[in-house]
Write a protein that holds these residues in place. Sequence first.
Motif, PDB file in Angstrom:
ATOM      1  N   GLN A  90       0.836  -1.194   0.000  1.00  0.00           N
ATOM      2  CA  GLN A  90       0.000   0.000   0.000  1.00  0.00           C
ATOM      3  C   GLN A  90       0.869   1.241   0.000  1.00  0.00           C
ATOM      4  O   GLN A  90       1.954   1.267   0.576  1.00  0.00           O
ATOM      5  N   LEU A  91       0.351   2.303  -0.614  1.00  0.00           N
ATOM      6  CA  LEU A  91       0.990   3.607  -0.662  1.00  0.00           C
ATOM      7  C   LEU A  91       0.367   4.489   0.397  1.00  0.00           C
ATOM      8  O   LEU A  91      -0.864   4.550   0.525  1.00  0.00           O
ATOM      9  N   SER A  92       1.211   5.200   1.160  1.00  0.00           N
ATOM     10  CA  SER A  92       0.728   6.177   2.142  1.00  0.00           C
ATOM     11  C   SER A  92       1.465   7.488   1.917  1.00  0.00           C
ATOM     12  O   SER A  92       2.650   7.500   1.621  1.00  0.00           O
ATOM     13  N   VAL A  93       0.720   8.586   2.069  1.00  0.00           N
ATOM     14  CA  VAL A  93       1.305   9.919   1.943  1.00  0.00           C
ATOM     15  C   VAL A  93       1.156  10.598   3.297  1.00  0.00           C
ATOM     16  O   VAL A  93       0.057  10.690   3.833  1.00  0.00           O
ATOM     17  N   ASP A  94       2.292  11.050   3.833  1.00  0.00           N
ATOM     18  CA  ASP A  94       2.266  11.737   5.132  1.00  0.00           C
ATOM     19  C   ASP A  94       2.152  13.233   4.946  1.00  0.00           C
ATOM     20  O   ASP A  94       2.635  13.816   4.039  1.00  0.00           O
TER      21      ASP A  94
END
Length: 94
Positions: A90-94
């Motif tokens: 999964q891709l996460s953007v902080d």
Amino acid sequence: IKDFEYFPYKRSISNHMKKCNLTDIQNTIFYNLFFAKNGLDKDLLYEIIWTKDKNISINKLDTHLTNLKNQIIRELDLKITFHSNKKNLQLSVD
């Protein structure tokens, strides 16, 4: 993505001040993970990118993930991370 817009056909992520051009492989990775809200199987992502490879080398994929993450951080000052749980990426953007 925060202040940034993703342009898949232009292979770029940008806002009014910064722009990051992606390679074909980076764009394929980002595109597939960006639109897979529940994540994507690593083996499937590998097969999407390298359709003719007979042997899967996840290290090859991991290297491209690391390079993509570092480039986006460096060029856009945008922190993204990849989370993997039982081969689901999964891709996460902080």
